[in-house]
Design a protein around this motif. Structure first.
Motif, short mmCIF file in Angstrom:
data_model
loop_
_atom_site.label_atom_id
_atom_site.label_comp_id
_atom_site.label_asym_id
_atom_site.label_seq_id
_atom_site.Cartn_x
_atom_site.Cartn_y
_atom_site.Cartn_z
N UNK A 111 55.32 -15.38 11.09
CA UNK A 111 55.83 -14.19 11.77
C UNK A 111 57.35 -14.26 11.91
N UNK A 112 57.95 -13.10 12.12
CA UNK A 112 59.39 -12.99 12.37
C UNK A 112 59.80 -14.03 13.41
N UNK A 113 60.81 -14.83 13.09
CA UNK A 113 61.33 -15.81 14.02
C UNK A 113 60.70 -17.19 13.93
N UNK A 119 62.49 -24.66 -1.90
CA UNK A 119 61.44 -25.66 -1.72
C UNK A 119 60.15 -25.06 -1.21
N UNK A 120 59.24 -25.95 -0.79
CA UNK A 120 57.91 -25.58 -0.35
C UNK A 120 57.82 -25.72 1.17
N UNK A 121 57.22 -24.73 1.82
CA UNK A 121 57.01 -24.80 3.25
C UNK A 121 55.94 -25.86 3.52
N UNK A 122 56.27 -26.80 4.39
CA UNK A 122 55.33 -27.88 4.74
C UNK A 122 54.56 -27.55 6.01
N UNK A 123 55.25 -26.94 6.98
CA UNK A 123 54.57 -26.60 8.23
C UNK A 123 55.47 -25.72 9.08
N UNK A 124 54.85 -25.10 10.07
CA UNK A 124 55.60 -24.31 11.06
C UNK A 124 56.19 -25.30 12.06
N UNK A 125 57.43 -25.10 12.39
CA UNK A 125 58.09 -26.01 13.32
C UNK A 125 57.91 -25.54 14.76
N UNK A 126 57.91 -24.23 14.93
CA UNK A 126 57.77 -23.69 16.28
C UNK A 126 56.78 -22.54 16.26
N UNK A 127 56.01 -22.37 17.30
CA UNK A 127 55.05 -21.27 17.33
C UNK A 127 55.76 -19.93 17.49
N UNK A 128 55.07 -18.88 17.11
CA UNK A 128 55.60 -17.53 17.28
C UNK A 128 55.69 -17.21 18.75
N UNK A 129 56.79 -16.60 19.13
CA UNK A 129 56.94 -16.17 20.52
C UNK A 129 55.99 -15.03 20.80
N UNK A 130 55.39 -15.03 21.95
CA UNK A 130 54.42 -13.99 22.30
C UNK A 130 55.11 -12.78 22.86
N UNK A 152 64.34 -20.10 9.09
CA UNK A 152 63.74 -19.13 10.01
C UNK A 152 63.19 -17.95 9.21
N UNK A 153 61.94 -17.61 9.48
CA UNK A 153 61.29 -16.49 8.81
C UNK A 153 61.94 -15.19 9.30
#
Length: 151
Positions: free
Chosen positions: A39-41, A140-151, A28-29
Motif C-alpha cells: 500500500x501507499x507509504x 532489485x527484488x522486494x524481500x519483505x515489507x519493512x513497516x506495516x501500512x498505517x491504518x 517507499x511504495x
C-alpha cells in the motif's frame, strides 16, 4: 577487551554495514498499483539483483520512465515503480496486456526486456501501458515489507 580488538571489531562492523548497504535498500511504495500486496507509504526492503536472477512472480523495483514514456538518463533523483514480473526475456508475453503489448501476445519477450504488472490492474502504470521495461533499469527484488501500512 583491549583497544586493538575494539578497533578491529568496529572496523569489521563498519565493513559489514557497507556490504549490506550495497546489497539492500529501502524503498517507499508510492501509489496504489500493488494493492492489496503493498500500500501507499509501505517501506520495503529491496535486494539488488540482475534480470538474469529474476523469477516469474517476483516483486521488483524498477526505474520509472518519464511521463512522456521515455527513459531518463540515469540521474538523481531516480523515481521507482514496484511491480510483479509477468514475463522474462525468452518467455511468452501474456495474452491480456492491451493496449501496449496486445499485438505481442504469445511472442517471446526480447532479450534485455521485462513484462511487469501491478497487482491492482485497474490502477497500475505498467506493461499494459508502457510495454516492455528495460532490464537494465532494474534496482532489485522486494524481500519483505519493512513497516506495516498505517491504518
Amino acid at each position: 577487551m583491549g583497544p586493538a580488538i575494539a578497533v578491529i571489531a568496529l572496523a569489521l562492523a563498519a565493513t559489514g554495514l557497507l556490504w549490506l548497504r550495497r546489497r539492500l535498500l529501502v524503498v517507499t511504495v508510492d501509489g496504489p498499483s500493488m494493492e492489496p500486496t503493498y500500500h501507499q507509504g509501505d517501506r520495503v526492503v529491496v535486494r539488488r539483483r540482475h534480470a538474469a536472477q529474476l523469477r516469474l512472480g517476483d516483486v521488483v523495483v524498477i526505474e520509472r520512465p518519464d511521463d512522456d514514456g521515455t527513459w531518463p538518463a540515469h540521474s538523481l533523483p531516480q523515481r521507482w515503480l514496484v511491480k510483479r514480473v509477468a514475463a522474462l526475456p525468452g518467455g511468452k508475453v501474456p495474452a491480456d496486456l492491451a493496449p501496449a503489448l496486445a499485438e505481442q501476445a504469445g511472442v517471446d519477450v526480447p532479450p534485455g526486456s521485462l513484462v511487469l504488472l501491478g497487482d491492482n490492474a485497474a490502477n497500475s502504470y505498467d506493461s499494459r501501458y508502457i510495454g516492455y521495461f528495460p532490464a537494465d533499469r532494474l534496482l532489485g527484488v522486494v524481500r519483505r515489507r519493512m513497516s506495516p501500512t498505517a491504518a
